[in-house]
Design a protein around this motif. Structure first.
Motif, PDB file in Angstrom:
ATOM      1  N   GLN A  13      70.875  76.240  46.753  1.00 22.99           N
ATOM      2  CA  GLN A  13      71.482  76.685  48.357  1.00 22.99           C
ATOM      3  C   GLN A  13      70.633  78.130  48.183  1.00 22.99           C
ATOM      4  O   GLN A  13      70.613  78.503  47.134  1.00 22.99           O
ATOM      5  N   ALA A  14      71.115  78.642  49.242  1.00 23.81           N
ATOM      6  CA  ALA A  14      70.506  80.011  50.107  1.00 23.81           C
ATOM      7  C   ALA A  14      71.337  80.726  49.106  1.00 23.81           C
ATOM      8  O   ALA A  14      72.622  80.408  48.465  1.00 23.81           O
ATOM      9  N   THR A  85      67.966  85.565  44.699  1.00 27.93           N
ATOM     10  CA  THR A  85      68.113  85.419  45.892  1.00 27.93           C
ATOM     11  C   THR A  85      67.838  85.053  47.230  1.00 27.93           C
ATOM     12  O   THR A  85      67.384  85.399  48.375  1.00 27.93           O
ATOM     13  N   LYS A  87      65.927  81.927  50.208  1.00 32.21           N
ATOM     14  CA  LYS A  87      66.299  81.977  51.744  1.00 32.21           C
ATOM     15  C   LYS A  87      66.027  81.076  51.773  1.00 32.21           C
ATOM     16  O   LYS A  87      65.337  80.657  51.590  1.00 32.21           O
ATOM     17  N   PRO A  88      66.879  80.165  53.007  1.00 29.16           N
ATOM     18  CA  PRO A  88      66.200  79.466  53.761  1.00 29.16           C
ATOM     19  C   PRO A  88      64.342  79.988  54.064  1.00 29.16           C
ATOM     20  O   PRO A  88      63.263  78.365  53.856  1.00 29.16           O
ATOM     21  N   ASP A  89      63.718  80.665  54.818  1.00 24.57           N
ATOM     22  CA  ASP A  89      62.673  80.804  55.004  1.00 24.57           C
ATOM     23  C   ASP A  89      61.805  80.550  53.344  1.00 24.57           C
ATOM     24  O   ASP A  89      60.343  81.316  53.751  1.00 24.57           O
ATOM     25  N   THR A  91      61.720  78.243  51.737  1.00 19.60           N
ATOM     26  CA  THR A  91      61.471  76.981  51.791  1.00 19.60           C
ATOM     27  C   THR A  91      59.754  76.412  51.418  1.00 19.60           C
ATOM     28  O   THR A  91      59.050  77.339  52.610  1.00 19.60           O
ATOM     29  N   THR A 120      62.669  74.084  48.378  1.00 18.73           N
ATOM     30  CA  THR A 120      63.782  74.210  48.985  1.00 18.73           C
ATOM     31  C   THR A 120      64.646  74.533  49.400  1.00 18.73           C
ATOM     32  O   THR A 120      65.690  74.416  47.626  1.00 18.73           O
ATOM     33  N   VAL A 121      66.028  75.515  50.203  1.00 17.34           N
ATOM     34  CA  VAL A 121      66.299  76.615  50.011  1.00 17.34           C
ATOM     35  C   VAL A 121      67.435  75.716  51.092  1.00 17.34           C
ATOM     36  O   VAL A 121      66.569  75.756  52.300  1.00 17.34           O
ATOM     37  N   SER A 122      68.494  75.499  50.919  1.00 14.18           N
ATOM     38  CA  SER A 122      68.990  74.871  51.900  1.00 14.18           C
ATOM     39  C   SER A 122      69.884  76.386  52.626  1.00 14.18           C
ATOM     40  O   SER A 122      70.613  77.057  51.477  1.00 14.18           O
ATOM     41  N   SER A 123      70.831  75.912  53.511  1.00 17.02           N
ATOM     42  CA  SER A 123      71.609  77.354  54.112  1.00 17.02           C
ATOM     43  C   SER A 123      73.554  77.061  53.976  1.00 17.02           C
ATOM     44  O   SER A 123      73.067  75.603  53.718  1.00 17.02           O
TER      45      SER A 123
END
Length: 123
Positions: A13-14, A85, A87-89, A91, A120-123
């Protein structure tokens, strides 16, 4: 035969953290610069971080500075990317790369590449 094997990717997760590792073999690891690059779908492969052969110099893309840390263990022939920390970006598929004695943000300066590990970072 040079091999670079990445591990440690996954779904987070983010705001979370992941640690990527790259195990190298078949090269004189302690005398070569190492780097991490990443490639998101439909985008170019971008520089993330690099470390000199001694570990005395580290370099980061502006987008990850202050959040990611690269370090190496020459005795174990490993290079690690600690990512905090997230972020979705962030990913992307993350690639370990081995280059010459110097370091570079240019992916064409690196001779050897791993197969990549998905982050993969989910928001």
């Amino acid at each position: 035969q040079v091999q670079l094997v990445e591990s440690g990717g996954g779904l987070v997760q983010a705001g979370g953290s992941l640690r990527l590792s790259c195990a190298a073999s078949g090269l004189t690891f302690s005398s070569i610069a190492m780097a991490w690059f990443r490639q998101a779908p439909g985008k170019e492969r971008d520089f993330v971080a690099a470390i000199t052969w001694s570990g005395g110099g580290t370099y980061y893309a502006d987008s990850v500075k202050g959040r990611f840390t690269i370090f190496r263990n020459n005795a174990r022939a490993t290079v690690t990317l600690q990512m905090n920390t997230l972020k979705p970006d962030d990913t992307a598929v993350y690639y370990c790369a081995a280059g010459g004695t110097g370091w570079s943000r240019n992916l064409y300066e690196y001779d050897y590449w791993g197969h990549g590990t998905q982050v993969t970072v989910s928001s």
